[in-house]
Design a protein around this motif. Structure first.
Motif, PDB file in Angstrom:
ATOM      1  N   TYR A   1       0.820  -1.196   0.080  1.00 55.19           N
ATOM      2  CA  TYR A   1      -0.079   0.012   0.019  1.00 55.19           C
ATOM      3  C   TYR A   1       1.154   1.305   0.182  1.00 55.19           C
ATOM      4  CZ  TYR A   1      -3.488   3.532   1.712  1.00 55.19           C
ATOM      5  OH  TYR A   1      -4.194   4.614   1.799  1.00 55.19           O
ATOM      6  N   ARG A   2       1.883   1.147   0.867  1.00 59.83           N
ATOM      7  CA  ARG A   2       3.083   2.250   0.712  1.00 59.83           C
ATOM      8  C   ARG A   2       3.404   2.887  -0.545  1.00 59.83           C
ATOM      9  NH1 ARG A   2       5.334   4.644   5.112  1.00 59.83           N
ATOM     10  NH2 ARG A   2       4.876   2.826   6.497  1.00 59.83           N
ATOM     11  N   LYS A   3       3.840   1.782  -1.410  1.00 59.89           N
ATOM     12  CA  LYS A   3       4.549   1.924  -2.599  1.00 59.89           C
ATOM     13  C   LYS A   3       3.519   2.597  -3.467  1.00 59.89           C
ATOM     14  CE  LYS A   3       7.872   1.323  -4.421  1.00 59.89           C
ATOM     15  NZ  LYS A   3       8.763   2.389  -4.504  1.00 59.89           N
ATOM     16  N   MET A   4       2.114   2.003  -3.334  1.00 67.83           N
ATOM     17  CA  MET A   4       1.158   2.333  -4.172  1.00 67.83           C
ATOM     18  C   MET A   4       0.764   3.915  -4.081  1.00 67.83           C
ATOM     19  SD  MET A   4      -1.259  -0.912  -4.191  1.00 67.83           S
ATOM     20  CE  MET A   4      -2.509  -0.255  -5.133  1.00 67.83           C
ATOM     21  N   MET A   5       0.856   4.370  -2.683  1.00 66.93           N
ATOM     22  CA  MET A   5       0.729   5.820  -2.476  1.00 66.93           C
ATOM     23  C   MET A   5       1.907   6.642  -2.802  1.00 66.93           C
ATOM     24  SD  MET A   5      -2.157   6.053  -1.034  1.00 66.93           S
ATOM     25  CE  MET A   5      -2.839   4.884  -2.254  1.00 66.93           C
ATOM     26  N   GLU A   6       3.113   6.069  -3.009  1.00 64.85           N
ATOM     27  CA  GLU A   6       4.075   6.804  -3.397  1.00 64.85           C
ATOM     28  C   GLU A   6       4.105   6.900  -5.112  1.00 64.85           C
ATOM     29  OE1 GLU A   6       7.642   4.432  -2.594  1.00 64.85           O
ATOM     30  OE2 GLU A   6       7.773   5.144  -0.335  1.00 64.85           O
ATOM     31  N   GLY A   7       3.348   5.991  -5.475  1.00 66.23           N
ATOM     32  CA  GLY A   7       2.966   6.353  -6.981  1.00 66.23           C
ATOM     33  C   GLY A   7       1.895   7.159  -7.026  1.00 66.23           C
TER      34      GLY A   7
END
Length: 342
Positions: free
Chosen positions: A46-52
């Motif tokens: 989820y964290r990486k998706m929010m960075e995206g």
């Protein structure tokens, strides 16, 4: 030693998408067991998706009118893509995410999910599915995409870090592409996109300029990879080979408003693309084409359709040799379409 093809590493590493435009989820204090019980779930950070999602906001000028959504796609034969249950799962909570009929969804920014390093997890096994961004500006005609939307899909996909394979070599090489702007800014970027249906050709259109993509930009570069069958298990294109293409994303001579036009295999030929005088008659058999043109570079799809590619050969001595001649056979073995790329 066989040169490692890019399918073995590139098309797996360059995946991803995110979204920050969705209703705020209501959490429920449940242990994260519902999806994990499957074993090897297809879960993403989820964290990486929010960075995206943050990168999407910074680079939104590529597609200023488009929202950001996420898309689920099949990766293995027989994968059931109907009624996929999707959840955000943290240490102390989980909540469902709505998946639209087109298998797209959006994620809201959730501080609790970030604090607990949550995962986004569907009820499917590892490697059975893959993920993509889905960025679509309004007003694009049917059968086309907008190049700026696809540029942004690549940028957000890499930033999201959604790798769809556990092969050690692919994970090692994927570390080379930590900079989405660096990679997606290359003219030869090999980020795989998927069309809605099986494609025969892809054409870039900007004002009066048209350019048909070369065959090595279609079908996961199958025309130049004799070891494709061995590579496919390491590519998220395994069951969508006939829908894949990649684009000159970093070529600034093509503006963001360039349209990407698809000629689908089963549709009638696009008027602007087939030669005025086909070099083989439509309806010809494989035997007749082989007798007339000789051996071809053959790409066979699971559907039974085939693409035959001829490079650097003229149809008669008076002609300048075309760069590519392409013949499409349907599942019955008859010529459905032909095209020439000079």
């Amino acid at each position: 030693m066989k040169r490692p093809s890019w399918q073995s590493w590139l098309c797996i590493a360059l995946l991803g998408c995110t979204c920050a435009h969705a209703q705020q989820p209501g959490s429920r204090a449940l242990p994260p067991v519902s999806v994990k019980a499957l074993g090897n779930p297809v879960e993403k950070s989820y964290r990486k998706m929010m960075e995206g999602a943050l990168l999407f906001e910074r680079m939104h000028a590529h597609a200023p009118q488009a929202p950001l959504r996420f898309k689920l796609l099949p990766r293995k034969p027989g994968t059931n893509m109907q009624d996929v249950d999707l959840e955000v799962i943290g240490r102390t909570f989980s909540y469902a995410v709505d998946v639209a009929p087109d298998r797209t969804f959006a994620l809201a920014r959730d501080p609790k999910a970030l604090a607990e390093d949550a995962v986004v997890s569907p009820n499917r096994r590892q490697l059975s599915m893959t993920w993509r961004t889905d960025i679509r500006s309004p007003g694009v005609p049917d059968g086309m995409r907008r190049l700026g939307d696809l540029r942004l899909e690549c940028l957000v996909g890499i930033e999201s870090g959604l790798v769809s394979n556990s092969n050690a070599f692919t994970e090692m090489v994927s570390n080379l592409f930590r900079s989405p702007t660096g990679y997606c800014g290359r003219k030869d970027a090999k980020y795989l996109f998927f069309a809605e249906r099986a494609i025969f050709s892809v054409t870039l259109v900007s004002a009066d300029r048209r350019e048909v993509l070369a065959m090595n930009r279609l079908y996961a570069e199958a025309s130049d990879d004799p070891g494709l069958k061995a590579d496919l298990p390491f590519c998220d294109c395994e069951v969508m080979l006939d829908r894949t293409y990649y684009l000159p994303l970093g070529d600034t001579d093509w503006p963001d408003d360039t349209l990407v036009q698809f000629d689908y295999m089963e549709d009638a030929p696009l008027a602007a693309q087939p030669p005025a005088q086909p070099f083989v008659p439509l309806g010809s058999t494989r035997q007749e084409v082989a007798a007339a043109l000789g051996a071809a570079n053959v790409i066979t799809f699971d559907s039974g359709w085939e693409v035959w590619l001829y490079r650097g050969a003229a149809t008669n001595a008076s002609q300048t040799p075309p760069q590519e001649r392409v013949v499409l056979f349907d599942a019955s073995g008859l010529v459905r379409k032909v095209r020439v790329r000079a």
